[in-house]
Write a protein that holds these residues in place. Sequence first.
Motif, PDB file in Angstrom:
ATOM      1  N   LYS A 157      35.594  38.580  39.666  1.00  0.00           N
ATOM      2  CA  LYS A 157      36.633  38.909  40.624  1.00  0.00           C
ATOM      3  C   LYS A 157      36.820  37.738  41.583  1.00  0.00           C
ATOM      4  O   LYS A 157      35.865  37.068  41.966  1.00  0.00           O
ATOM      5  CB  LYS A 157      36.278  40.156  41.440  1.00  0.00           C
ATOM      6  N   LYS A 158      38.084  37.512  41.952  1.00  0.00           N
ATOM      7  CA  LYS A 158      38.345  36.539  43.001  1.00  0.00           C
ATOM      8  C   LYS A 158      37.886  37.106  44.343  1.00  0.00           C
ATOM      9  O   LYS A 158      37.878  38.321  44.551  1.00  0.00           O
ATOM     10  CB  LYS A 158      39.832  36.210  43.068  1.00  0.00           C
ATOM     11  N   ILE A 159      37.536  36.193  45.220  1.00  0.00           N
ATOM     12  CA  ILE A 159      37.086  36.643  46.538  1.00  0.00           C
ATOM     13  C   ILE A 159      38.206  37.389  47.263  1.00  0.00           C
ATOM     14  O   ILE A 159      37.963  38.358  47.996  1.00  0.00           O
ATOM     15  CB  ILE A 159      36.593  35.437  47.365  1.00  0.00           C
ATOM     16  N   SER A 160      39.446  36.950  47.046  1.00  0.00           N
ATOM     17  CA  SER A 160      40.570  37.614  47.702  1.00  0.00           C
ATOM     18  C   SER A 160      40.751  39.051  47.213  1.00  0.00           C
ATOM     19  O   SER A 160      41.399  39.851  47.894  1.00  0.00           O
ATOM     20  CB  SER A 160      41.857  36.824  47.479  1.00  0.00           C
ATOM     21  N   ARG A 161      40.195  39.372  46.027  1.00  0.00           N
ATOM     22  CA  ARG A 161      40.314  40.727  45.491  1.00  0.00           C
ATOM     23  C   ARG A 161      38.984  41.473  45.509  1.00  0.00           C
ATOM     24  O   ARG A 161      38.821  42.478  44.835  1.00  0.00           O
ATOM     25  CB  ARG A 161      40.843  40.666  44.062  1.00  0.00           C
ATOM     26  N   MET A 162      38.054  40.969  46.290  1.00  0.00           N
ATOM     27  CA  MET A 162      36.748  41.604  46.364  1.00  0.00           C
ATOM     28  C   MET A 162      36.879  42.956  47.055  1.00  0.00           C
ATOM     29  O   MET A 162      37.520  43.071  48.110  1.00  0.00           O
ATOM     30  CB  MET A 162      35.794  40.705  47.146  1.00  0.00           C
ATOM     31  N   PRO A 163      36.296  44.015  46.477  1.00  0.00           N
ATOM     32  CA  PRO A 163      36.411  45.337  47.101  1.00  0.00           C
ATOM     33  C   PRO A 163      35.594  45.409  48.382  1.00  0.00           C
ATOM     34  O   PRO A 163      34.643  44.637  48.584  1.00  0.00           O
ATOM     35  CB  PRO A 163      35.857  46.279  46.028  1.00  0.00           C
ATOM     36  N   PRO A 164      35.963  46.319  49.273  1.00  0.00           N
ATOM     37  CA  PRO A 164      35.166  46.495  50.503  1.00  0.00           C
ATOM     38  C   PRO A 164      33.737  46.893  50.179  1.00  0.00           C
ATOM     39  O   PRO A 164      33.428  47.393  49.100  1.00  0.00           O
ATOM     40  CB  PRO A 164      35.914  47.609  51.245  1.00  0.00           C
ATOM     41  N   ARG A 165      32.863  46.658  51.168  1.00  0.00           N
ATOM     42  CA  ARG A 165      31.422  46.934  51.054  1.00  0.00           C
ATOM     43  C   ARG A 165      30.801  46.118  49.926  1.00  0.00           C
ATOM     44  O   ARG A 165      30.044  46.636  49.092  1.00  0.00           O
ATOM     45  CB  ARG A 165      31.135  48.417  50.874  1.00  0.00           C
ATOM     46  N   SER A 166      31.161  44.843  49.901  1.00  0.00           N
ATOM     47  CA  SER A 166      30.635  43.930  48.884  1.00  0.00           C
ATOM     48  C   SER A 166      29.741  42.897  49.537  1.00  0.00           C
ATOM     49  O   SER A 166      29.925  42.532  50.705  1.00  0.00           O
ATOM     50  CB  SER A 166      31.779  43.219  48.146  1.00  0.00           C
ATOM     51  N   ALA A 167      28.791  42.398  48.739  1.00  0.00           N
ATOM     52  CA  ALA A 167      27.928  41.297  49.157  1.00  0.00           C
ATOM     53  C   ALA A 167      28.133  40.145  48.187  1.00  0.00           C
ATOM     54  O   ALA A 167      28.052  40.329  46.968  1.00  0.00           O
ATOM     55  CB  ALA A 167      26.468  41.729  49.162  1.00  0.00           C
ATOM     56  N   ILE A 168      28.443  38.968  48.722  1.00  0.00           N
ATOM     57  CA  ILE A 168      28.611  37.765  47.899  1.00  0.00           C
ATOM     58  C   ILE A 168      27.379  36.900  48.122  1.00  0.00           C
ATOM     59  O   ILE A 168      27.025  36.594  49.270  1.00  0.00           O
ATOM     60  CB  ILE A 168      29.898  37.004  48.269  1.00  0.00           C
ATOM     61  N   VAL A 169      26.728  36.519  47.041  1.00  0.00           N
ATOM     62  CA  VAL A 169      25.444  35.831  47.114  1.00  0.00           C
ATOM     63  C   VAL A 169      25.628  34.361  46.796  1.00  0.00           C
ATOM     64  O   VAL A 169      26.235  33.999  45.778  1.00  0.00           O
ATOM     65  CB  VAL A 169      24.428  36.462  46.147  1.00  0.00           C
ATOM     66  N   GLY A 170      25.127  33.508  47.682  1.00  0.00           N
ATOM     67  CA  GLY A 170      25.077  32.072  47.462  1.00  0.00           C
ATOM     68  C   GLY A 170      23.644  31.603  47.568  1.00  0.00           C
ATOM     69  O   GLY A 170      22.788  32.302  48.127  1.00  0.00           O
ATOM     70  N   PHE A 171      23.385  30.415  47.071  1.00  0.00           N
ATOM     71  CA  PHE A 171      22.011  29.927  47.052  1.00  0.00           C
ATOM     72  C   PHE A 171      21.833  28.638  47.843  1.00  0.00           C
ATOM     73  O   PHE A 171      20.879  27.891  47.613  1.00  0.00           O
ATOM     74  CB  PHE A 171      21.546  29.747  45.605  1.00  0.00           C
ATOM     75  N   SER A 172      22.752  28.382  48.770  1.00  0.00           N
ATOM     76  CA  SER A 172      22.599  27.256  49.692  1.00  0.00           C
ATOM     77  C   SER A 172      23.365  27.596  50.962  1.00  0.00           C
ATOM     78  O   SER A 172      24.287  28.421  50.964  1.00  0.00           O
ATOM     79  CB  SER A 172      23.145  25.967  49.083  1.00  0.00           C
ATOM     80  N   VAL A 173      22.940  26.966  52.042  1.00  0.00           N
ATOM     81  CA  VAL A 173      23.604  27.216  53.326  1.00  0.00           C
ATOM     82  C   VAL A 173      25.065  26.806  53.256  1.00  0.00           C
ATOM     83  O   VAL A 173      25.950  27.494  53.777  1.00  0.00           O
ATOM     84  CB  VAL A 173      22.870  26.452  54.441  1.00  0.00           C
ATOM     85  N   GLU A 174      25.348  25.682  52.595  1.00  0.00           N
ATOM     86  CA  GLU A 174      26.724  25.195  52.509  1.00  0.00           C
ATOM     87  C   GLU A 174      27.622  26.191  51.794  1.00  0.00           C
ATOM     88  O   GLU A 174      28.749  26.477  52.236  1.00  0.00           O
ATOM     89  CB  GLU A 174      26.770  23.843  51.796  1.00  0.00           C
ATOM     90  N   SER A 175      27.143  26.727  50.673  1.00  0.00           N
ATOM     91  CA  SER A 175      27.973  27.680  49.933  1.00  0.00           C
ATOM     92  C   SER A 175      28.163  28.975  50.712  1.00  0.00           C
ATOM     93  O   SER A 175      29.250  29.581  50.691  1.00  0.00           O
ATOM     94  CB  SER A 175      27.346  27.968  48.567  1.00  0.00           C
ATOM     95  N   VAL A 176      27.139  29.408  51.417  1.00  0.00           N
ATOM     96  CA  VAL A 176      27.260  30.629  52.217  1.00  0.00           C
ATOM     97  C   VAL A 176      28.325  30.455  53.291  1.00  0.00           C
ATOM     98  O   VAL A 176      29.185  31.323  53.498  1.00  0.00           O
ATOM     99  CB  VAL A 176      25.902  30.991  52.848  1.00  0.00           C
TER     100      VAL A 176
END
Length: 1001
Positions: A157-176
Amino acid sequence: MRAQSRITAVLGPTNTGKTHYAIERMLAHRTGVIGLPLRLLAREVYDRIVEKRGPSVVALVTGEERIVPERTQYWVCTVEAMPLEIGADFVAIDEIQLCADPERGHVFTDRLLNARGLQETLLLGSDTMRGAIAALEPRAQFISRPRLSQLAWAGSKKISRMPPRSAIVGFSVESVYAIAELIRRQKGGCAVVMGALSPRTRNAQVALYQNGDVDYLVATDAIGMGLNLDINHVAFSSTVKFDGRRMRPLIPNELAQIAGRAGRHMNNGTFGVTGEARPLPEEVIDAIENHRFEPVRKLQWRNANLAFGSVERLIGSLEQQTQHDWLTRVRDADDLLALKTLAEMPGIRGTVAAGQEVRLLWDVCRIPDFRGISGNEHAGLLERIFGFLRAGAPIPDDWLGRNIARIDRTDGDIDALSKRLAYIRTWTYVAQRRGWTGDESHWRNETRAVEDRLSDALHARLTQRFVDRRTSVLLRRLKQKETLVAEVNDKGEVTVEGEFIGRLEGFRFRQDASTSPDEARTLRQASLQVLRPEFHLRADRFYNAPDTEIDYTEQGGLMWGTQAVGKLVAGPEAMRPQVEAFVDEEAGPEVAEKVRRRLQHFIDRKVNALFEPLLNLQRDETMTGLARGFAFRMVESLGILPREQVAQEVKDLDQEARSVLRKHGLRFGQFTIFLPLLLKPAPTRLRLVLWSLAQGLQEFPESPPPGLVTIPNLREVPREHYLLAGYRPAGARAIRIDMLERLADLLRAKDSRAGFEATPDMLSITGMTLEQFADLMQGLGYKAEKGERAKQKPAAAVAEVAPVVDGQPTETAVSAPADPAADPETPSEAGSEDAAPAETASAETIPQPAAAEEEAVASVQADASSDDAEGAPAEAAELEVFYSFTWAPRPRNAGQRGDRGAGRSGGGRQARAGSAQQPGGEQPAAGPGGEGQAQHARQGGKPRRDGGGKNDRFGGKPKGKDGKPRAPQNEARTYSAKPPRQDRIDPDNPFAVLAALKDRK
């Protein structure tokens, strides 16, 4: 007793309630210890136990926090900080599968092998540890707990179409940070959770998410370790991570640990990928959905039986290998690397004695490198601390205080605050160690306070950067279908639930322009919901507002106070303008119609009040014939008509018709026919607006400032604009038409053929200097001749001297205006009912005194010469400038458009009846005979017997003695100095009857 204690391994996937089960079991015992993988999770469990047992019996021990009450019964710790020798009845180790972690696995393996409760021991974790636990602890019993909810793959899913109550996981401070910024722009904001955050910051960010202020969470893999959040969907922005040595792909059970955060309790959850992450392989998806993973084959291990005989022996014991089938020696950890570096330093190598010094050195080397700086720099700090402690004294307060003070700053951005938090964690760890500081309680509180301040500042920066609180609050309230509270202050600022969303300008909502398109839609949705009742309330107030609160601008705008609520548009007639209301469509047709009606009532009353004389003229049904037609012309021109345009109509009016028109206040001036009441500032301002609307102009002319008799005659301003403003251009300036008529009354008493000079009354009326007045007269068609003469002495010195003109003595006072009977169409200004209100002279001009007659001056000079004859030579007489004005007839084709100074050379424009004249070149009626005679000549009247008839003086074609037309003269005519001939009385004037009767007698 430990050998007889019950050992239970509670295994299963995420969301099985394992941690909750361990807490319940520990509280069933008198004492207990629970070890958790993260400081964040330890704080969460600590808070839960405190709620049930109170803070007096619960301790929290981590590397950077130490809360130990005197009556402690239950210890909540990180795995590294677990007290193993207190003899607790219950011991639990959470996330036991971390025994396989390359960095911290050896600590969990040591607790698996050695940490036991006197009565009960719980090992909590993934089912992949079943074989390892069974091999290393044969007495262990196993309990499998199924997942409480389903976990399913949701794809990409694109971030713009991410449903509510979602968690997006990154593995670096920059990506977060990058993901959080994108979500803020498109979704209103998100919370940020990372392992490097302090518990205070992390709890504040989690509260944003849990409370519903934001619907999105951006986090590192820290959320995979037991943080219980209401997450419905987990999306991986990447499937690789840096493990401290290299970039490597995440293995399926690591992905499952994180994805399992979706779907808490009985709520199902989904997982997927987003951004640049590729979809997961089918076998990995199947493994995560069904919780089937490869079992753990090797556990990370490091020798726990350390030898402190020397530094070398300590290093050797830490590097000891194992031959156990389930164990593998861990790679060199940060503490061992720091020990090896310190051992090579000159101040330590070969000088550290066995026993306590080696143990102290090892304790110092175990200070974590929270700052993430180079190994050598971290080792330098450890060497300094060891040097203080080695001497047997605590760390000096002044040195420790200086290091902490450098960090105690809450300014800067997110990165700066994050670094300071990492630095303070080092000193927090140092302050927690027994005997390392002189006043342990003080430095623990001091470092804790600094960490709290930095944590609060970091939370504020994260919220400010990644959360649009305004949008998030409105979204939450809309989602909960609560009634939103809107307020509009006296400045028109609209706030919803305390958040600024825009301004209400009249009945139009101007949304805050600083929002992104997605935020704008949300704000618009929220604002309209709360502004609809506000529109109705405001419309009611506006409808009942007095006219004094409403006004119009010179560009046709309609204002309610300082707010634009509509504009004027052209109507069927110039004096019947219509209105267009400025009302948002969302306000509804009822509000729009109410506003429109109120504006129409206002402008109708305004026109009726300011143009009452003109409207009365239009409505007078008693007028008939020529009078009614002339009234129509006045209404059509909004109360001002140049006389040359209607010369024939004026000529045709009989005295009865003129009398009817004058009863309505109409004044027949020599230059302009007008209603004096309509020359006031308010009607003038409205007349310009109404005329501009009728003409369909885009830019409306502005009315001059009130009170000015003359204004500059600008070449680019059309003549018609001056006329509508109540001015007539003449030369470099334009003079107000009522003041021009007063000036004409004075000029009519002068002989324009023999020449005359300006009087103080003339200068006072115009408010001009002598030079400016000369330019004005040239603009009116006169020739001005400049001269110099000896300046007259004060009036007291010449009071007895009678001026002489043409050989006849005259009075020094200015002659009174001519009898109104001399020109019935232009009554004298004094006492006339047509006179405009008294005006103020222009501030830029100062009237000059009237010139004395040459004869009087000569007499005074003769007396002065005789007085000086006997003494010293007479002083040179002081000279003064004067102008002599004579009427300058112009040839019919001599004028040119736009020549403001045409009168200066005797030329000018053609003045033709019925046609509009251009500025600066009109034929004045102030010359001999007046406008009536000039019109008579233009209509073919016979020339006067003396050869100086009207045609001759007003640019017609005069005839010579032979009867043939003479060529027009381009220069001003010079007339003889004989006494002027008395003008005839207009035959249309009632005084003509009296004159005829006298002739008969």
